[in-house]
Design a protein around this motif. Sequence first.
Motif, PDB file in Angstrom:
ATOM      1  N   ASP A   9       0.836  -1.198   0.000  1.00 10.03           N
ATOM      2  CA  ASP A   9       0.000   0.000   0.000  1.00 10.03           C
ATOM      3  C   ASP A   9       0.870   1.247   0.000  1.00 10.03           C
ATOM      4  O   ASP A   9       1.892   1.311   0.688  1.00 10.03           O
ATOM      5  CB  ASP A   9      -0.907  -0.009   1.235  1.00 10.03           C
ATOM      6  N   VAL A  10       0.481   2.221  -0.803  1.00  5.19           N
ATOM      7  CA  VAL A  10       1.268   3.446  -0.907  1.00  5.19           C
ATOM      8  C   VAL A  10       1.272   4.225   0.408  1.00  5.19           C
ATOM      9  O   VAL A  10       2.140   5.087   0.635  1.00  5.19           O
ATOM     10  CB  VAL A  10       0.736   4.325  -2.058  1.00  5.19           C
ATOM     11  N   SER A  11       0.321   3.936   1.286  1.00  7.26           N
ATOM     12  CA  SER A  11       0.258   4.631   2.575  1.00  7.26           C
ATOM     13  C   SER A  11       1.276   4.096   3.579  1.00  7.26           C
ATOM     14  O   SER A  11       1.376   4.612   4.696  1.00  7.26           O
ATOM     15  CB  SER A  11      -1.147   4.507   3.170  1.00  7.26           C
ATOM     16  N   THR A  12       2.036   3.062   3.205  1.00  7.62           N
ATOM     17  CA  THR A  12       3.053   2.515   4.098  1.00  7.62           C
ATOM     18  C   THR A  12       4.066   3.603   4.455  1.00  7.62           C
ATOM     19  O   THR A  12       4.619   4.268   3.577  1.00  7.62           O
ATOM     20  CB  THR A  12       3.783   1.331   3.429  1.00  7.62           C
ATOM     21  N   SER A  13       4.315   3.780   5.728  1.00  4.95           N
ATOM     22  CA  SER A  13       5.200   4.854   6.171  1.00  4.95           C
ATOM     23  C   SER A  13       6.654   4.564   5.805  1.00  4.95           C
ATOM     24  O   SER A  13       7.043   3.412   5.560  1.00  4.95           O
ATOM     25  CB  SER A  13       5.084   5.046   7.681  1.00  4.95           C
ATOM     26  N   ASP A  52       8.212   2.177   8.316  1.00  4.46           N
ATOM     27  CA  ASP A  52       7.876   0.771   8.071  1.00  4.46           C
ATOM     28  C   ASP A  52       8.659   0.223   6.874  1.00  4.46           C
ATOM     29  O   ASP A  52       9.082  -0.944   6.869  1.00  4.46           O
ATOM     30  CB  ASP A  52       6.368   0.625   7.820  1.00  4.46           C
ATOM     31  N   ILE A 107       4.668   3.894  -8.627  1.00  7.47           N
ATOM     32  CA  ILE A 107       3.432   4.018  -7.854  1.00  7.47           C
ATOM     33  C   ILE A 107       2.285   4.009  -8.856  1.00  7.47           C
ATOM     34  O   ILE A 107       2.227   4.837  -9.763  1.00  7.47           O
ATOM     35  CB  ILE A 107       3.421   5.315  -7.029  1.00  7.47           C
ATOM     36  N   VAL A 134      -2.197   5.592  -7.643  1.00  7.04           N
ATOM     37  CA  VAL A 134      -2.083   6.393  -6.423  1.00  7.04           C
ATOM     38  C   VAL A 134      -2.394   5.591  -5.158  1.00  7.04           C
ATOM     39  O   VAL A 134      -2.603   6.164  -4.089  1.00  7.04           O
ATOM     40  CB  VAL A 134      -3.004   7.638  -6.487  1.00  7.04           C
ATOM     41  N   ASN A 135      -2.425   4.272  -5.256  1.00  3.57           N
ATOM     42  CA  ASN A 135      -2.741   3.495  -4.057  1.00  3.57           C
ATOM     43  C   ASN A 135      -1.809   2.305  -3.841  1.00  3.57           C
ATOM     44  O   ASN A 135      -1.846   1.685  -2.772  1.00  3.57           O
ATOM     45  CB  ASN A 135      -4.181   2.990  -4.126  1.00  3.57           C
ATOM     46  N   LYS A 136      -0.978   1.958  -4.816  1.00  2.00           N
ATOM     47  CA  LYS A 136      -0.076   0.832  -4.613  1.00  2.00           C
ATOM     48  C   LYS A 136       1.322   1.152  -5.126  1.00  2.00           C
ATOM     49  O   LYS A 136       1.492   1.831  -6.134  1.00  2.00           O
ATOM     50  CB  LYS A 136      -0.610  -0.431  -5.286  1.00  2.00           C
ATOM     51  N   TYR A 152      -1.831  -4.327   1.672  1.00  2.00           N
ATOM     52  CA  TYR A 152      -2.216  -3.644   0.433  1.00  2.00           C
ATOM     53  C   TYR A 152      -3.733  -3.581   0.389  1.00  2.00           C
ATOM     54  O   TYR A 152      -4.414  -4.604   0.534  1.00  2.00           O
ATOM     55  CB  TYR A 152      -1.681  -4.384  -0.798  1.00  2.00           C
ATOM     56  N   HIS A 153      -4.275  -2.359   0.224  1.00  2.00           N
ATOM     57  CA  HIS A 153      -5.724  -2.170   0.189  1.00  2.00           C
ATOM     58  C   HIS A 153      -6.143  -1.690  -1.192  1.00  2.00           C
ATOM     59  O   HIS A 153      -5.525  -0.785  -1.761  1.00  2.00           O
ATOM     60  CB  HIS A 153      -6.159  -1.139   1.239  1.00  2.00           C
TER      61      HIS A 153
END
Length: 240
Positions: free
Chosen positions: A135-139, A142, A172, A175-177, A218-219
């Motif tokens: 997931d692209v939101s992974t910090s 992390d 990317i 915009v989500n993965k 991954y969402h």
Amino acid sequence: MVHAYVERKALAHSLNDTKTAVQQLHMLASAIVTVIIIVISLLITGLATTKVLVVFTSQLLLVGFMFQNTCKTIFESIIFIFVMHPFVVGDRCVIDGVQYDAEKIYYPNSILLTKPISNFRRSSDMGDAIDITIDVSTSVDDFNALKKAIQLYIESKPKHWNPKHTLLVKEIENVNKMKFTLCVQHTMNHQNYGEKSARRSELVFELKKIFDNLGIKYHLLPQQVHLMHVDMFGNGGMSM
């Protein structure tokens, strides 16, 4: 012990094939030498005149012209087997982009001479690549922890993996993965494909455990859902 047995069996087959090829080459060379000796003997004893020799030579040239493809094939086979010698029995090879292993497929040597041949046995330690999507939101923290965990695992398996490895972010998407590739190097070539696959499978399973421990997932993006209601009493009505 099993590995040694397989190696000795492959060596025995290779020696047997080489012996057969040498015997065939010896017979061909003996026939050529015999013809030359007969011609020289006839000239020395005077039994054959120059005119007879010219007629005999012209006949040989005619036969050679008729069987020029056969002569060409024989010559190319000699070069391929004894000069190039790109593989022996038991080698895992990729010929013209197709991999062959424990499968008997016969190619004329003249055709093999023109094809690219990859020999795994004669290759040095070979690499491998694993594609991963998170997931692209992974910090960033992390992600750094992920890199550290992968490094610790690879360094804990020095008999399986070379410590040098790379984690390459490819792109990317939507915009989500975020897609990246883990490039690693085996401490062996891919001759033993079963062992290579087992090591790769173990690495993939370890990656799964690392993702679980770090909570990396991954969402999918939210999807639009259409709901429909059909009138079951036959009123012909339908609502959305």
